[in-house]
Design an enzyme around this catalytic site. Structure first.
Site, PDB file in Angstrom:
ATOM      1  N   TYR A   1      -2.613   1.319  10.595  1.00  0.00           N
ATOM      2  CA  TYR A   1      -3.145  -0.022  10.890  1.00  0.00           C
ATOM      3  C   TYR A   1      -3.768  -0.073  12.287  1.00  0.00           C
ATOM      4  O   TYR A   1      -4.785  -0.730  12.491  1.00  0.00           O
ATOM      5  CB  TYR A   1      -2.042  -1.070  10.751  1.00  0.00           C
ATOM      6  CG  TYR A   1      -1.386  -1.071   9.388  1.00  0.00           C
ATOM      7  CD1 TYR A   1      -2.157  -0.914   8.234  1.00  0.00           C
ATOM      8  CD2 TYR A   1      -0.009  -1.208   9.237  1.00  0.00           C
ATOM      9  CE1 TYR A   1      -1.570  -0.902   6.980  1.00  0.00           C
ATOM     10  CE2 TYR A   1       0.582  -1.201   7.987  1.00  0.00           C
ATOM     11  CZ  TYR A   1      -0.197  -1.035   6.862  1.00  0.00           C
ATOM     12  OH  TYR A   1       0.376  -1.011   5.620  1.00  0.00           O
TER      13      TYR A   1
ATOM     14  N   ILE B   1       0.878  -1.182   0.000  1.00  0.00           N
ATOM     15  CA  ILE B   1       0.000   0.000   0.000  1.00  0.00           C
ATOM     16  C   ILE B   1       0.907   1.222   0.000  1.00  0.00           C
ATOM     17  O   ILE B   1       1.899   1.279   0.737  1.00  0.00           O
ATOM     18  CB  ILE B   1      -0.965   0.031   1.216  1.00  0.00           C
ATOM     19  CG1 ILE B   1      -1.795   1.334   1.221  1.00  0.00           C
ATOM     20  CG2 ILE B   1      -0.252  -0.154   2.522  1.00  0.00           C
ATOM     21  CD1 ILE B   1      -2.931   1.349   2.238  1.00  0.00           C
ATOM     22  N   ALA B   2       0.597   2.171  -0.850  1.00  0.00           N
ATOM     23  CA  ALA B   2       1.380   3.420  -0.857  1.00  0.00           C
ATOM     24  C   ALA B   2       0.530   4.545  -1.437  1.00  0.00           C
ATOM     25  O   ALA B   2      -0.339   4.327  -2.281  1.00  0.00           O
ATOM     26  CB  ALA B   2       2.667   3.261  -1.674  1.00  0.00           C
TER      27      ALA B   2
ATOM     28  N   GLU C   1       2.611  -7.164   6.907  1.00  0.00           N
ATOM     29  CA  GLU C   1       3.908  -6.924   7.542  1.00  0.00           C
ATOM     30  C   GLU C   1       4.265  -5.461   7.418  1.00  0.00           C
ATOM     31  O   GLU C   1       3.959  -4.829   6.402  1.00  0.00           O
ATOM     32  CB  GLU C   1       4.996  -7.756   6.857  1.00  0.00           C
ATOM     33  CG  GLU C   1       4.997  -9.201   7.269  1.00  0.00           C
ATOM     34  CD  GLU C   1       5.165 -10.124   6.081  1.00  0.00           C
ATOM     35  OE1 GLU C   1       5.389  -9.634   4.954  1.00  0.00           O
ATOM     36  OE2 GLU C   1       5.049 -11.348   6.282  1.00  0.00           O
TER      37      GLU C   1
ATOM     38  N   ASN D   1       8.233   2.123  10.815  1.00  0.00           N
ATOM     39  CA  ASN D   1       7.283   2.827   9.937  1.00  0.00           C
ATOM     40  C   ASN D   1       6.088   3.332  10.762  1.00  0.00           C
ATOM     41  O   ASN D   1       4.999   2.743  10.769  1.00  0.00           O
ATOM     42  CB  ASN D   1       6.824   1.889   8.811  1.00  0.00           C
ATOM     43  CG  ASN D   1       6.088   2.622   7.706  1.00  0.00           C
ATOM     44  OD1 ASN D   1       5.644   3.759   7.901  1.00  0.00           O
ATOM     45  ND2 ASN D   1       5.952   1.987   6.566  1.00  0.00           N
TER      46      ASN D   1
HETATM   47  C1  COA Z   1       1.272   4.665   5.150  1.00  0.00           C
HETATM   48  C2  COA Z   1       0.618   5.509   4.064  1.00  0.00           C
HETATM   49  C3  COA Z   1       0.049   4.579   2.999  1.00  0.00           C
HETATM   50  C4  COA Z   1      -0.525   6.319   4.699  1.00  0.00           C
HETATM   51  O1  COA Z   1      -1.249   6.964   3.669  1.00  0.00           O
HETATM   52  P1  COA Z   1      -1.960   8.392   3.895  1.00  0.00           P
HETATM   53  O2  COA Z   1      -2.909   8.584   2.791  1.00  0.00           O
HETATM   54  O3  COA Z   1      -0.944   9.454   4.099  1.00  0.00           O
HETATM   55  O4  COA Z   1      -2.722   8.137   5.294  1.00  0.00           O
HETATM   56  P2  COA Z   1      -4.091   8.812   5.746  1.00  0.00           P
HETATM   57  O5  COA Z   1      -4.083  10.259   5.427  1.00  0.00           O
HETATM   58  O6  COA Z   1      -5.213   7.998   5.214  1.00  0.00           O
HETATM   59  O7  COA Z   1      -3.995   8.634   7.321  1.00  0.00           O
HETATM   60  C5  COA Z   1      -4.808   7.692   8.024  1.00  0.00           C
HETATM   61  C6  COA Z   1      -4.230   7.489   9.420  1.00  0.00           C
HETATM   62  O8  COA Z   1      -2.927   6.927   9.320  1.00  0.00           O
HETATM   63  C7  COA Z   1      -2.091   7.511  10.334  1.00  0.00           C
HETATM   64  N1  COA Z   1      -1.006   8.255   9.698  1.00  0.00           N
HETATM   65  C8  COA Z   1      -0.831   8.461   8.364  1.00  0.00           C
HETATM   66  N2  COA Z   1       0.321   9.139   8.148  1.00  0.00           N
HETATM   67  C9  COA Z   1       0.852   9.376   9.365  1.00  0.00           C
HETATM   68  C10 COA Z   1       2.035  10.029   9.791  1.00  0.00           C
HETATM   69  N3  COA Z   1       2.899  10.567   8.906  1.00  0.00           N
HETATM   70  N4  COA Z   1       2.297  10.061  11.119  1.00  0.00           N
HETATM   71  C11 COA Z   1       1.454   9.515  12.009  1.00  0.00           C
HETATM   72  N5  COA Z   1       0.309   8.885  11.665  1.00  0.00           N
HETATM   73  C12 COA Z   1       0.018   8.823  10.361  1.00  0.00           C
HETATM   74  C13 COA Z   1      -2.969   8.375  11.179  1.00  0.00           C
HETATM   75  O9  COA Z   1      -3.518   7.550  12.207  1.00  0.00           O
HETATM   76  C14 COA Z   1      -4.053   8.760  10.206  1.00  0.00           C
HETATM   77  O10 COA Z   1      -5.262   9.060  10.840  1.00  0.00           O
HETATM   78  P3  COA Z   1      -5.579  10.609  11.260  1.00  0.00           P
HETATM   79  O11 COA Z   1      -5.551  11.383   9.989  1.00  0.00           O
HETATM   80  O12 COA Z   1      -6.932  10.520  11.888  1.00  0.00           O
HETATM   81  O13 COA Z   1      -4.480  11.017  12.193  1.00  0.00           O
HETATM   82  C15 COA Z   1       1.622   6.528   3.450  1.00  0.00           C
HETATM   83  O14 COA Z   1       2.286   7.205   4.487  1.00  0.00           O
HETATM   84  C16 COA Z   1       2.653   5.907   2.530  1.00  0.00           C
HETATM   85  O15 COA Z   1       2.422   5.723   1.331  1.00  0.00           O
HETATM   86  N6  COA Z   1       3.843   5.570   3.089  1.00  0.00           N
HETATM   87  C17 COA Z   1       4.919   4.974   2.279  1.00  0.00           C
HETATM   88  C18 COA Z   1       4.603   3.558   1.902  1.00  0.00           C
HETATM   89  C19 COA Z   1       4.391   2.699   3.142  1.00  0.00           C
HETATM   90  O16 COA Z   1       5.098   2.821   4.135  1.00  0.00           O
HETATM   91  N7  COA Z   1       3.433   1.758   3.037  1.00  0.00           N
HETATM   92  C20 COA Z   1       3.125   0.840   4.109  1.00  0.00           C
HETATM   93  C21 COA Z   1       3.967  -0.371   4.005  1.00  0.00           C
HETATM   94  S1  COA Z   1       3.607  -1.539   5.321  1.00  0.00           S
END
Ligand code: COA
Length: 142
Positions: A111, A65-66, A99, A104
């Site tokens: 999650y 997921i990204a 995983e 992270n």
């Molecule tokens: C993890 C990832 C997919 C989250 O996507 P996102 O669209 O930014 O997340 P959302 O805006 O939907 O956030 C949902 C919740 O996730 C958490 N969250 C997301 N980014 C966060 C951050 N930088 N720090 C802390 N919490 C975070 C929060 O709980 C958030 O809820 P809130 O908005 O009520 O605080 C994104 O950071 C990403 O692409 N990361 C790189 C790839 C990766 O690590 N994938 C997971 C591999 S296991």
């Protein structure tokens, strides 16, 4: 297959050890088991995120997921994950696992928001840098 260039660009921006294009191609061809979904920005008409999961009978594994760095923290990751959990639950799934790198914090917080709980640790599972993986699981029956 037509979305792969955009997906690969996000993959390379998101991970220190990105999946190869051939890995995605293999997943796309693994029809019926692997489900790759993309999120498209309605106005900009571009892919801003993706999620890929396996569903084998009642068991689901989130394998990737990204979200594009420019579109993070807008609820996209949460929307994609919610979509997969709802859709697979409707299809009879009862158990979801994934995983994540121990460091992270963003993904772990995402999650945790859905109620995923630690199940196991895989020592030195990741490279670039070497790091443990936390295995998280969610019981969809609860
Ligand atoms: C993890 C990832 C997919 C989250 O996507 P996102 O669209 O930014 O997340 P959302 O805006 O939907 O956030 C949902 C919740 O996730 C958490 N969250 C997301 N980014 C966060 C951050 N930088 N720090 C802390 N919490 C975070 C929060 O709980 C958030 O809820 P809130 O908005 O009520 O605080 C994104 O950071 C990403 O692409 N990361 C790189 C790839 C990766 O690590 N994938 C997971 C591999 S296991």
């Amino acid at each position: 297959m037509g979305d792969l260039d955009e997906v690969m660009a996000i993959e390379r921006l998101s991970f220190s050890h990105p999946w190869l294009e051939t890995t995605f191609q293999g997943e796309i061809q693994n029809d019926g088991i692997s489900f790759p979904l993309v999120a498209v920005h309605r106005v900009e008409k571009r892919i801003v995120g993706y999620i890929l999961y396996w569903k084998i009978r009642d068991d689901v594994q989130i394998n990737n997921i990204a979200v594009h760095p420019d579109f993070r923290r807008f609820g996209m990751g949460e929307a994609m994950l919610r979509d997969v959990l709802l859709r697979t639950k409707c299809e009879g799934a009862v158990f979801v696992s994934l995983e994540v790198r121990v460091s992270n914090t963003a993904a772990r917080a995402l999650y945790e928001k859905f109620g995923f709980k630690p199940l196991a640790v895989r020592k030195n599972y990741y490279t670039h840098p070497d790091e443990d993986a936390l295995v998280l699981s969610l019981d969809l029956k609860e």
